[in-house]
Design a protein around this motif. Structure first.
Motif, PDB file in Angstrom:
ATOM      1  N   ALA A 123     -18.586  -9.064  21.493  1.00 23.77           N
ATOM      2  CA  ALA A 123     -19.570  -8.450  22.392  1.00 23.77           C
ATOM      3  C   ALA A 123     -20.219  -7.193  21.808  1.00 23.77           C
ATOM      4  N   PRO A 124     -19.480  -6.268  21.169  1.00 23.58           N
ATOM      5  CA  PRO A 124     -20.151  -5.092  20.593  1.00 23.58           C
ATOM      6  C   PRO A 124     -21.160  -5.458  19.505  1.00 23.58           C
TER       7      PRO A 124
ATOM      8  N   TRP B 131     -28.710  -6.992  19.748  1.00 22.49           N
ATOM      9  CA  TRP B 131     -29.745  -6.933  20.779  1.00 22.49           C
ATOM     10  C   TRP B 131     -30.481  -5.597  20.734  1.00 22.49           C
ATOM     11  N   GLY B 132     -29.757  -4.516  20.496  1.00 17.77           N
ATOM     12  CA  GLY B 132     -30.375  -3.200  20.414  1.00 17.77           C
ATOM     13  C   GLY B 132     -31.329  -3.072  19.245  1.00 17.77           C
TER      14      GLY B 132
ATOM     15  N   GLY C 122     -22.874  -8.228  19.349  1.00 17.98           N
ATOM     16  CA  GLY C 122     -24.034  -8.759  20.058  1.00 17.98           C
ATOM     17  C   GLY C 122     -24.872  -7.655  20.681  1.00 17.98           C
ATOM     18  N   TRP C 123     -24.205  -6.629  21.191  1.00 20.92           N
ATOM     19  CA  TRP C 123     -24.938  -5.515  21.792  1.00 20.92           C
ATOM     20  C   TRP C 123     -25.767  -4.783  20.746  1.00 20.92           C
ATOM     21  N   TYR C 124     -25.192  -4.558  19.560  1.00 20.98           N
ATOM     22  CA  TYR C 124     -25.959  -3.885  18.503  1.00 20.98           C
ATOM     23  C   TYR C 124     -27.081  -4.773  17.983  1.00 20.98           C
TER      24      TYR C 124
ATOM     25  N   ASN D  87     -33.942  -0.522  20.841  1.00 22.73           N
ATOM     26  CA  ASN D  87     -33.380   0.224  21.959  1.00 22.73           C
ATOM     27  C   ASN D  87     -32.221   1.127  21.514  1.00 22.73           C
ATOM     28  N   LEU D  88     -32.158   1.486  20.231  1.00 22.13           N
ATOM     29  CA  LEU D  88     -31.026   2.268  19.742  1.00 22.13           C
ATOM     30  C   LEU D  88     -31.368   3.722  19.441  1.00 22.13           C
TER      31      LEU D  88
ATOM     32  N   TRP E 158     -15.927   1.205  16.688  1.00 23.55           N
ATOM     33  CA  TRP E 158     -15.293  -0.053  17.090  1.00 23.55           C
ATOM     34  C   TRP E 158     -14.199  -0.461  16.124  1.00 23.55           C
TER      35      TRP E 158
ATOM     36  N   SER F 125     -34.479  -5.296  20.121  1.00 25.65           N
ATOM     37  CA  SER F 125     -35.349  -4.753  21.171  1.00 25.65           C
ATOM     38  C   SER F 125     -35.757  -3.306  20.908  1.00 25.65           C
TER      39      SER F 125
END
Length: 91
Positions: free
Chosen positions: A16-17, A23-24, A19-21, A29-30, A45, A27
């Motif tokens: 999940a982490p 996606w960031g 995938g979050w990065y 979004n970071l 992490w 998009s």
């Protein structure tokens, strides 16, 4: 929950982490410096997974639970995976 279900849950939760990065980055979004956010986040992490892995044996010793030992190797490999990604983004 059986052992296979536990391992499947830990595997998907451990990705999940990443995938979050991803996606960031996709998009935008970071923040102002996304490479620094990804590098620091992956290092954090890696450290988190290392600490969780190292607490598996004392947890079995003090509580008698055996389920942490079934996922200890997987967590250690994810710790190495995130540390390798951290080093790669640093370089």
């Amino acid at each position: 929950m059986n052992s296979k279900g536990l391992k499947l849950f830990v595997f998907t939760a451990s990705l999940a982490p990443l995938g979050w990065y991803a996606w960031g980055i996709q998009s935008d979004n970071l923040g102002a410096n996304p490479i620094e956010a990804v590098t620091r986040g992956l290092g954090t992490w890696a450290l988190n997974f290392l600490l969780i892995t190292l607490t598996a044996t004392p947890l079995r010793h003090y509580t008698g639970w055996t389920w942490p030992l079934t996922i200890r190797r997987m967590l250690g490999l994810f710790s190495f995976f995130y540390a390798s990604l951290h080093l790669t983004t640093y370089l």
